[in-house]
Scaffold this motif. Structure first.
Motif, mmCIF file in Angstrom:
data_model
loop_
_atom_site.group_PDB
_atom_site.id
_atom_site.type_symbol
_atom_site.label_atom_id
_atom_site.label_comp_id
_atom_site.label_asym_id
_atom_site.label_seq_id
_atom_site.Cartn_x
_atom_site.Cartn_y
_atom_site.Cartn_z
ATOM 1 N N THR A 96 0.833 -1.210 0.000
ATOM 2 C CA THR A 96 0.000 0.000 0.000
ATOM 3 C C THR A 96 0.860 1.248 0.000
ATOM 4 O OG1 THR A 96 -1.649 -1.218 1.258
ATOM 5 C CG2 THR A 96 -1.903 1.154 1.180
ATOM 6 N N SER A 100 0.934 4.004 -2.936
ATOM 7 C CA SER A 100 0.604 5.373 -2.544
ATOM 8 C C SER A 100 1.727 6.338 -2.898
ATOM 9 C CB SER A 100 0.328 5.433 -1.038
ATOM 10 O OG SER A 100 -0.791 4.654 -0.722
ATOM 11 N N LEU A 141 -5.807 7.788 -2.691
ATOM 12 C CA LEU A 141 -5.025 7.039 -1.714
ATOM 13 C C LEU A 141 -5.909 6.446 -0.614
ATOM 14 C CD1 LEU A 141 -1.827 9.252 -1.463
ATOM 15 C CD2 LEU A 141 -2.305 7.317 -2.963
ATOM 16 N N ASN A 144 -7.576 3.502 -2.153
ATOM 17 C CA ASN A 144 -6.586 2.430 -2.261
ATOM 18 C C ASN A 144 -6.437 1.713 -0.914
ATOM 19 O OD1 ASN A 144 -4.371 0.876 -3.205
ATOM 20 N ND2 ASN A 144 -2.957 2.388 -2.387
#
Length: 170
Positions: A96, A100, A141, A144
């Motif tokens: 992640t 990001s 983000l 996500n």
């Protein structure tokens, strides 16, 4: 423990729906930011705020400014490719964070040149472009993160079956 506020089924639906809405909103803002073109002749100074006299005195045309902004963005984007390769080769300790960081760098370099050009038209236009660019990054983000969390929870459910919630109580 107490009774759940939201049912499991509703939670299973809300998380991916919220992520999709976040991504859709980010894409809409991205389209609006991308309407600021980085091609000479495409950016008329509609709200000059006295900048036209300054440009004429210094001998800098509007096309020169647009070209320089596009050139700077291109140079930064090319350098980002080297950093991206480092990220790809690096161990995938936090997927992640990797995604990001990659998206954040891409969005920031894309938006900075456009915000600069809009600032030549006035503070209001620059603020709107910068705000939309921030919304792209923030919503994308966050969405996500929601999707990664959703996938992780469902992978735990697959692996541990009905006893996956017992992991939280240990």
């Amino acid at each position: 423990m107490g009774e759940a506020i939201v049912s499991d089924l509703l939670t299973e639906l809300l998380i991916p729906v919220a992520a999709v809405i976040g991504i859709a909103f980010a894409l809409i803002q991205w389209v609006l930011v991308s309407k600021v073109k980085l091609t000479p002749g495409a950016v008329p100074l509609s709200n000059k705020n006295g900048y036209e006299e300054l440009l004429e005195e210094e001998g800098v045309s509007e096309d020169d400014v647009v070209f320089k902004c596009a050139e700077i963005q291109s140079a930064i984007s090319e350098d980002l490719i080297l950093y991206e390769l480092v990220f790809i080769v690096a161990p995938f300790s936090d997927f992640t964070s990797l995604v990001s960081g990659f998206l954040g760098m891409k969005i920031a370099t894309f938006a900075n040149a456009r915000t600069t050009l809009e600032a030549r038209k006035g503070v209001g236009k620059a603020f709107i472009t910068a705000f939309r660019s921030g919304a792209v990054m923030g919503f994308l983000l966050a969405a996500n993160g929601l999707l990664v969390l959703y996938i992780a929870i469902n992978l735990f459910k697959l692996y541990y079956g009905q006893d996956w919630e017992g992991l939280l109580n240990q």
